[in-house]
Scaffold this motif. Structure first.
Motif, PDB file in Angstrom:
ATOM      1  N   VAL A 166      10.301  -2.451  -9.251  1.00 17.50           N
ATOM      2  CA  VAL A 166      11.974  -2.219  -8.173  1.00 17.50           C
ATOM      3  C   VAL A 166      11.885  -1.757  -7.149  1.00 17.50           C
ATOM      4  O   VAL A 166      12.331  -2.000  -6.295  1.00 17.50           O
ATOM      5  N   LEU A 167      10.705  -0.870  -7.014  1.00 17.03           N
ATOM      6  CA  LEU A 167      10.333  -0.322  -5.074  1.00 17.03           C
ATOM      7  C   LEU A 167       9.745  -1.769  -4.552  1.00 17.03           C
ATOM      8  O   LEU A 167      10.283  -2.259  -3.201  1.00 17.03           O
ATOM      9  N   VAL A 168       9.120  -2.688  -5.068  1.00 16.46           N
ATOM     10  CA  VAL A 168       8.975  -3.524  -3.856  1.00 16.46           C
ATOM     11  C   VAL A 168       9.759  -4.108  -4.107  1.00 16.46           C
ATOM     12  O   VAL A 168      10.164  -4.959  -2.987  1.00 16.46           O
ATOM     13  N   ALA A 169      10.622  -4.426  -5.056  1.00 18.02           N
ATOM     14  CA  ALA A 169      11.804  -5.061  -4.913  1.00 18.02           C
ATOM     15  C   ALA A 169      13.047  -4.936  -4.304  1.00 18.02           C
ATOM     16  O   ALA A 169      13.350  -6.112  -3.119  1.00 18.02           O
ATOM     17  N   ALA A 170      13.043  -3.849  -4.311  1.00 20.68           N
ATOM     18  CA  ALA A 170      13.628  -3.097  -3.216  1.00 20.68           C
ATOM     19  C   ALA A 170      13.524  -3.350  -2.249  1.00 20.68           C
ATOM     20  O   ALA A 170      14.731  -2.909  -0.483  1.00 20.68           O
ATOM     21  N   TYR A 175       0.747  -0.928   0.125  1.00 22.24           N
ATOM     22  CA  TYR A 175       0.261  -0.340  -0.090  1.00 22.24           C
ATOM     23  C   TYR A 175       0.502   1.410   0.457  1.00 22.24           C
ATOM     24  O   TYR A 175       0.971   2.480  -0.565  1.00 22.24           O
ATOM     25  N   HIS A 176       1.172   1.079   0.448  1.00 20.68           N
ATOM     26  CA  HIS A 176       2.951   2.332   0.811  1.00 20.68           C
ATOM     27  C   HIS A 176       3.581   2.339  -0.383  1.00 20.68           C
ATOM     28  O   HIS A 176       3.692   3.555  -0.979  1.00 20.68           O
ATOM     29  N   VAL A 177       3.938   1.057  -0.868  1.00 19.42           N
ATOM     30  CA  VAL A 177       5.031   1.939  -2.424  1.00 19.42           C
ATOM     31  C   VAL A 177       3.403   1.781  -3.284  1.00 19.42           C
ATOM     32  O   VAL A 177       4.348   3.533  -3.675  1.00 19.42           O
ATOM     33  N   GLY A 178       2.387   1.951  -3.275  1.00 19.25           N
ATOM     34  CA  GLY A 178       1.117   2.717  -4.678  1.00 19.25           C
ATOM     35  C   GLY A 178       1.008   4.024  -3.874  1.00 19.25           C
ATOM     36  O   GLY A 178       0.982   4.657  -4.467  1.00 19.25           O
ATOM     37  N   MET A 179       1.506   4.367  -2.968  1.00 19.92           N
ATOM     38  CA  MET A 179       0.932   5.791  -1.983  1.00 19.92           C
ATOM     39  C   MET A 179       2.418   7.175  -2.903  1.00 19.92           C
ATOM     40  O   MET A 179       2.109   8.121  -2.901  1.00 19.92           O
ATOM     41  N   VAL A 180       2.897   6.533  -3.610  1.00 22.87           N
ATOM     42  CA  VAL A 180       4.084   6.592  -4.927  1.00 22.87           C
ATOM     43  C   VAL A 180       3.716   7.006  -5.918  1.00 22.87           C
ATOM     44  O   VAL A 180       3.935   8.105  -6.975  1.00 22.87           O
ATOM     45  N   PHE A 181       2.185   6.432  -6.729  1.00 21.88           N
ATOM     46  CA  PHE A 181       1.824   6.606  -7.416  1.00 21.88           C
ATOM     47  C   PHE A 181       0.865   7.019  -7.409  1.00 21.88           C
ATOM     48  O   PHE A 181       0.004   7.757  -8.759  1.00 21.88           O
ATOM     49  N   VAL A 182       0.315   7.106  -7.143  1.00 23.16           N
ATOM     50  CA  VAL A 182      -1.535   7.684  -6.823  1.00 23.16           C
ATOM     51  C   VAL A 182      -1.808   9.526  -6.329  1.00 23.16           C
ATOM     52  O   VAL A 182      -0.245   9.947  -6.305  1.00 23.16           O
ATOM     53  N   PRO A 183      -2.105  10.294  -6.559  1.00 21.19           N
ATOM     54  CA  PRO A 183      -2.480  11.813  -6.563  1.00 21.19           C
ATOM     55  C   PRO A 183      -2.217  11.938  -5.184  1.00 21.19           C
ATOM     56  O   PRO A 183      -2.683  12.961  -4.925  1.00 21.19           O
ATOM     57  N   TRP A 184      -2.496  11.409  -4.117  1.00 20.35           N
ATOM     58  CA  TRP A 184      -2.609  12.048  -2.349  1.00 20.35           C
ATOM     59  C   TRP A 184      -1.491  11.752  -2.372  1.00 20.35           C
ATOM     60  O   TRP A 184      -0.392  11.385  -2.688  1.00 20.35           O
ATOM     61  N   ASP A 185      -1.492  12.851  -1.490  1.00 19.73           N
ATOM     62  CA  ASP A 185      -0.187  13.503  -0.506  1.00 19.73           C
ATOM     63  C   ASP A 185       0.730  12.143  -0.226  1.00 19.73           C
ATOM     64  O   ASP A 185       0.442  11.524   0.746  1.00 19.73           O
ATOM     65  N   PHE A 186       2.271  12.211   0.045  1.00 21.27           N
ATOM     66  CA  PHE A 186       2.976  11.450   0.166  1.00 21.27           C
ATOM     67  C   PHE A 186       4.493  12.042   0.197  1.00 21.27           C
ATOM     68  O   PHE A 186       4.893  13.092  -0.478  1.00 21.27           O
ATOM     69  N   HIS A 187       5.088  11.444   0.865  1.00 21.87           N
ATOM     70  CA  HIS A 187       6.707  12.352   1.093  1.00 21.87           C
ATOM     71  C   HIS A 187       7.595  12.428  -0.270  1.00 21.87           C
ATOM     72  O   HIS A 187       8.410  13.290  -0.396  1.00 21.87           O
ATOM     73  N   ALA A 188       7.354  11.651  -0.998  1.00 19.29           N
ATOM     74  CA  ALA A 188       7.751  11.260  -2.534  1.00 19.29           C
ATOM     75  C   ALA A 188       6.863  10.512  -3.720  1.00 19.29           C
ATOM     76  O   ALA A 188       5.637   9.694  -3.166  1.00 19.29           O
ATOM     77  N   LYS A 189       7.083  11.498  -4.628  1.00 23.60           N
ATOM     78  CA  LYS A 189       6.261  11.174  -6.002  1.00 23.60           C
ATOM     79  C   LYS A 189       7.073  10.251  -7.023  1.00 23.60           C
ATOM     80  O   LYS A 189       7.827  11.548  -7.547  1.00 23.60           O
ATOM     81  N   LEU A 190       6.155   9.367  -7.975  1.00 16.47           N
ATOM     82  CA  LEU A 190       6.449   9.025  -9.200  1.00 16.47           C
ATOM     83  C   LEU A 190       5.233   9.066  -9.522  1.00 16.47           C
ATOM     84  O   LEU A 190       4.318   9.558  -8.945  1.00 16.47           O
TER      85      LEU A 190
END
Length: 388
Positions: free
Chosen positions: A343-347, A21-36
Motif C-alpha cells: 500500500v505504501l509503495v502504491a500510494a 528504501y525510504h518505504v523500508g525505513m518505516v518497517f526497520v528498527p532504525w529511527d524514522f519519522h513514522a513507524k509501522l
C-alpha cells in the motif's frame, strides 16, 4: 559534451531505489519519522543499496555539473543557474512539503496534540525546537542543500584556481584513475574516513556539524566532475565492471552475514571493523560496476527516458512526505507487513506522479518542483544534462 544517457538511467534507477528504501525505513528498527510494525530482517536487503545509493547520486550530479559548467562558461553564471534550480525547490519543499513529517513525528513519538494546520501556522516556522526537533526542517531535502553548497565550492574553485592548475589536476586524475588505483584509492579513502577521520560518527544532515558526510560525498561529487572529462577512466570502469560487481557482491555477503548474526545490536570485536570495511568495499565497488555497466549497455535513449529524467526531482521532493503521511494513516489499521508495504509503495508512486504531472502543467509551479519555467519544445534532441 554529449548527454550520457547511461547516467540518466542510473540516476532514475537510484532515485527509484531511494523511494523503496525510504518505504523500508518505516518497517526497520532504525529511527524514522513514522513507524509501522516490521521485522529485523528487513534491514538485510536494505543493506544491498545502503552503502552506495547516495554516493552514486552525488557522483552523477558532479558529472552533470561539469557539462553545465562548460555550457555556462563563466563560473558565476554556473553558480547562479544552479542556485536558482536548487534553492527555489529547496525553500518551497521546506515550507510546504516537509512540514507534515515533523508533525507526524511529534504526534507519534512526543505527544504533540495539535492539528497539522495549527502546527504549520504556529509552531513550524519558530526557528527553534519542539522536543528534539529543530524547526523548520529540510529532512530528506538535505541532499539538495548539500548539492547546492558543493556547487558553490566548485564554482569558487573554478574562479580562483588558474587554468593551468585545473588542467594539471584533471591530468593527474586521468593518469591515476585508470588502473588498480581506480578501485583501491576510493575504497581506501572511505575506510580512512570511517576509521581515522570520523571513527564511530554518524551523519547528521545538519550541514555545519556533518563532517563525515562531507568527507564522504564531496569527493564523489568531485570524482563525477573529473570523470566527465576523463574518457580513459570511463573506459577503465567499463572494462572492469564485472570484476567490480563480483567484489561488491562478495562485500555485501559479508555485510548481510554480520547483520544477520548480530541484528540491530553492537557487534563484538573484530566484527564491527569487518562490517564497516565491507560496507566501504561494497560502496565503491557497486558504484564502479554500475557506471561501467551503464556506459557499456545503457548509453542509449528510449522514449520514456526524457519524462522519467524530468520527473526524478519532483518525485524526490515529495516522496518522503507521502510515505510518512500514509504510514501515519495506516498505523491504526494494523495491516500485515507485506500488505502495508504494498500500500505504501502504491500510494507513494501515485502521489509522486500526481505531484509531477499536476505541477508541470501549471507554469508558475514548475520552478517550485524543480522544473524549468517553460517546457522545452524540442521533442527529439535533448542534450541537456540531468539537473540534480
Amino acid at each position: 559534451m554529449q548527454r550520457h544517457y547511461g547516467l540518466d538511467w542510473l540516476r532514475i534507477g537510484a532515485f527509484a531505489i531511494l523511494i523503496v528504501y525510504h518505504v523500508g525505513m518505516v518497517f526497520v528498527p532504525w529511527d524514522f519519522h513514522a513507524k509501522l510494525p516490521g521485522a529485523w530482517w528487513v534491514a538485510v536487503p536494505m543493506m544491498a543499496s545502503n552503502p552506495w545509493r547516495l554516493a552514486l547520486l552525488f557522483l552523477v550530479s558532479g558529472y552533470a555539473s561539469r557539462a553545465l559548467m562548460l555550457r555556462n562558461k563563466a563560473p558565476w553564471r554556473f553558480a547562479r543557474q544552479r542556485s536558482l534550480r536548487l534553492l527555489v525547490p529547496l525553500i518551497f519543499g521546506m515550507a510546504v512539503i516537509v512540514p507534515v513529517q515533523p508533525w507526524v513525528e511529534l504526534r507519534e513519538k512526543y505527544g504533540y496534540a495539535e492539528s497539522f494546520v495549527h502546527f504549520w501556522l504556529h509552531d513550524y516556522f519558530r526557528f527553534g525546537t519542539i522536543g528534539p526537533l529543530f524547526l523548520p526542517a529540510w529532512n530528506h531535502l538535505w541532499f539538495v542543500a548539500y548539492l547546492w553548497v558543493y556547487t558553490l565550492v566548485l564554482a569558487l574553485g573554478a574562479l580562483l584556481l588558474p587554468s593551468f592548475v585545473r588542467r594539471a589536476i584533471q591530468r593527474g586524475f586521468t593518469w591515476t584513475m585508470r588502473g588498480p588505483a581506480l578501485l583501491v584509492v576510493p575504497i581506501a579513502w572511505m575506510v580512512l574516513v570511517s576509521f581515522w577521520l570520523f571513527p564511530g560518527a554518524r551523519e547528521t544532515h545538519g550541514l555545519i556539524d556533518d563532517g563525515v558526510a562531507h568527507f564522504s560525498y564531496f569527493p564523489f561529487f568531485l570524482f563525477g566532475y573529473a570523470l566527465a572529462c576523463a574518457p580513459q577512466t570511463l573506459a577503465a570502469l567499463v572494462a572492469r565492471w564485472k570484476a567490480s560487481a563480483v567484489i561488491a557482491l562478495a562485500a555485501y555477503v559479508v555485510v548481510a552475514g554480520v547483520e544477520i548474526r548480530w541484528p540491530g545490536s553492537r557487534m563484538p570485536y573484530p566484527w564491527g571493523i569487518v562490517f564497516s570495511v565491507a560496507r566501504s568495499v561494497e560502496g565503491w565497488a557497486a558504484v564502479a560496476a554500475l557506471i561501467g555497466y551503464a556506459d557499456g549497455h545503457w548509453n542509449r535513449d528510449r522514449s520514456w527516458r526524457r519524462m522519467l529524467t524530468e520527473a526524478v526531482f519532483p518525485f524526490y521532493i515529495v516522496h518522503q512526505s507521502i510515505i510518512v503521511l500514509v504510514a501515519f494513516w495506516l498505523a491504526p489499521l494494523a495491516l500485515p507487513g507485506g500488505v502495508a508495504f504494498a500500500v505504501l509503495v502504491a500510494a507513494t508512486l501515485a502521489g509522486c506522479w500526481s505531484f509531477y504531472l499536476g505541477g508541470r502543467a501549471i507554469g508558475p509551479l514548475r520552478p517550485l518542483i524543480g522544473l524549468r519555467r517553460h517546457a522545452s519544445r524540442r521533442t527529439h534532441v535533448d542534450p541537456r544534462p540531468a539537473i540534480v
